[in-house]
Design a protein around this motif. Structure first.
Motif, PDB file in Angstrom:
ATOM      1  N   MET A 111       3.929 -29.572  -4.581  1.00  9.60           N
ATOM      2  CA  MET A 111       3.518 -30.538  -5.596  1.00  9.60           C
ATOM      3  C   MET A 111       2.613 -31.648  -5.052  1.00  9.60           C
ATOM      4  SD  MET A 111       4.846 -29.523  -8.469  1.00  9.60           S
ATOM      5  CE  MET A 111       4.802 -30.972  -9.512  1.00  9.60           C
ATOM      6  N   ALA A 112       2.285 -31.595  -3.760  1.00  7.36           N
ATOM      7  CA  ALA A 112       1.524 -32.674  -3.121  1.00  7.36           C
ATOM      8  C   ALA A 112       0.178 -32.930  -3.797  1.00  7.36           C
ATOM      9  CB  ALA A 112       1.323 -32.374  -1.638  1.00  7.36           C
ATOM     10  N   GLY A 113      -0.449 -31.909  -4.325  1.00  6.91           N
ATOM     11  CA  GLY A 113      -1.759 -32.069  -4.952  1.00  6.91           C
ATOM     12  C   GLY A 113      -1.713 -32.590  -6.371  1.00  6.91           C
ATOM     13  N   VAL A 114      -0.519 -32.864  -6.876  1.00  3.51           N
ATOM     14  CA  VAL A 114      -0.363 -33.334  -8.255  1.00  3.51           C
ATOM     15  C   VAL A 114       0.152 -34.773  -8.209  1.00  3.51           C
ATOM     16  CG1 VAL A 114       0.722 -32.869 -10.492  1.00  3.51           C
ATOM     17  CG2 VAL A 114       0.234 -30.968  -8.927  1.00  3.51           C
ATOM     18  N   SER A 115      -0.663 -35.695  -8.717  1.00  2.62           N
ATOM     19  CA  SER A 115      -0.295 -37.116  -8.680  1.00  2.62           C
ATOM     20  C   SER A 115       0.889 -37.401  -9.610  1.00  2.62           C
ATOM     21  CB  SER A 115      -1.490 -37.979  -9.091  1.00  2.62           C
ATOM     22  OG  SER A 115      -1.737 -37.838 -10.489  1.00  2.62           O
ATOM     23  N   GLU A 116       1.489 -38.561  -9.439  1.00  2.00           N
ATOM     24  CA  GLU A 116       2.595 -38.975 -10.320  1.00  2.00           C
ATOM     25  C   GLU A 116       2.136 -39.008 -11.777  1.00  2.00           C
ATOM     26  OE1 GLU A 116       5.884 -39.538  -9.908  1.00  2.00           O
ATOM     27  OE2 GLU A 116       5.690 -38.903  -7.831  1.00  2.00           O
ATOM     28  N   ALA A 117       0.942 -39.518 -12.010  1.00  2.00           N
ATOM     29  CA  ALA A 117       0.424 -39.574 -13.384  1.00  2.00           C
ATOM     30  C   ALA A 117       0.239 -38.162 -13.943  1.00  2.00           C
ATOM     31  CB  ALA A 117      -0.894 -40.348 -13.422  1.00  2.00           C
ATOM     32  N   GLU A 118      -0.273 -37.257 -13.120  1.00  2.00           N
ATOM     33  CA  GLU A 118      -0.451 -35.873 -13.563  1.00  2.00           C
ATOM     34  C   GLU A 118       0.898 -35.204 -13.814  1.00  2.00           C
ATOM     35  OE1 GLU A 118      -4.622 -34.586 -11.375  1.00  2.00           O
ATOM     36  OE2 GLU A 118      -2.798 -34.732 -10.162  1.00  2.00           O
TER      37      GLU A 118
ATOM     38  N   LEU B 251       2.065 -33.421 -17.115  1.00  2.00           N
ATOM     39  CA  LEU B 251       2.603 -32.059 -17.058  1.00  2.00           C
ATOM     40  C   LEU B 251       3.943 -31.977 -17.798  1.00  2.00           C
ATOM     41  CD1 LEU B 251       2.461 -29.146 -16.016  1.00  2.00           C
ATOM     42  CD2 LEU B 251       3.478 -29.958 -13.870  1.00  2.00           C
ATOM     43  N   HIS B 252       4.809 -32.959 -17.584  1.00  2.00           N
ATOM     44  CA  HIS B 252       6.094 -32.979 -18.300  1.00  2.00           C
ATOM     45  C   HIS B 252       5.867 -32.978 -19.807  1.00  2.00           C
ATOM     46  CE1 HIS B 252       9.369 -33.378 -15.376  1.00  2.00           C
ATOM     47  NE2 HIS B 252       8.477 -33.958 -14.594  1.00  2.00           N
ATOM     48  N   GLY B 253       4.946 -33.794 -20.261  1.00  2.00           N
ATOM     49  CA  GLY B 253       4.654 -33.854 -21.696  1.00  2.00           C
ATOM     50  C   GLY B 253       4.127 -32.540 -22.224  1.00  2.00           C
TER      51      GLY B 253
END
Length: 178
Positions: free
Chosen positions: A141-148, A152-154
């Motif tokens: 998951m390192a390439g996916v920012s907290e905002a992303e 993604l959850h949404g």
């Protein structure tokens, strides 16, 4: 499980859309891509867990037990939380018990009532697996920012809400008021 290794090109999807006008090419492409990545993730998780002598089903049972206050639950509750039949759960529990990772606790007043407890050996196995799992998950998951991740959850919540479209009986659109 059959896995689509070769995702269709835009030209192939366009060909299908001419034959099947209901096809939303962007939706099909996104859906197939999601299935491909989900399949790859599932296989990768199995590979990680197999290094520790587990596969997903057995691992999830151990995780579900560890979540409980006293690491104890009923087989029927475990089956419901894992989304499997009671018969499937019985098979998983039999293997876990055989390996000493869980134990069955019979009610003194009613031998038909049984609870399942995570054993010390089961906890030790989780203590071996989880640091490796969390390290690999963090790397994945390192390439996916907290905002992303929030986005993604949404998106996944919206997709989850659409799952019943595959399950419902009858043709889509039947019974809708016009």
């Amino acid at each position: 499980m059959l896995q689509l290794k070769d995702l269709p090109t835009a030209a192939v999807l366009d060909k299908f859309s001419h034959r099947y006008p209901q096809a939303d090419i962007s939706a099909v492409s996104s859906f197939l891509h999601l299935l491909r990545v989900a399949s790859d993730l599932s296989l990768a998780l199995d590979t990680c867990l197999s290094r520790h002598g587990l596969l997903q089903g057995r691992w999830w049972v151990l995780i579900l037990l560890m979540r409980e206050e006293q690491c104890v639950s009923l087989p029927s509750v475990l089956a419901e939380k894992a989304g499997v039949s009671r018969a499937t759960m019985t098979g998983l529990l039999d293997g876990l018990e055989r390996d000493g990772l869980v134990e069955r606790i019979y009610d003194k007043n009613d031998r038909r009532r049984v609870s399942i407890r995570l054993t010390e050996l089961g906890q030790q196995r989780l203590d071996q697996v989880m640091p490796d799992y969390y390290t690999r998950l963090r790397q994945c998951m390192a390439g996916v920012s907290e905002a992303e991740r929030d986005v993604l959850h949404g998106i996944l919540d919206k997709l989850g809400a659409g799952v019943p479209a595959f399950i419902q009986t009858g043709q889509p659109g039947e019974g809708e008021a016009g």
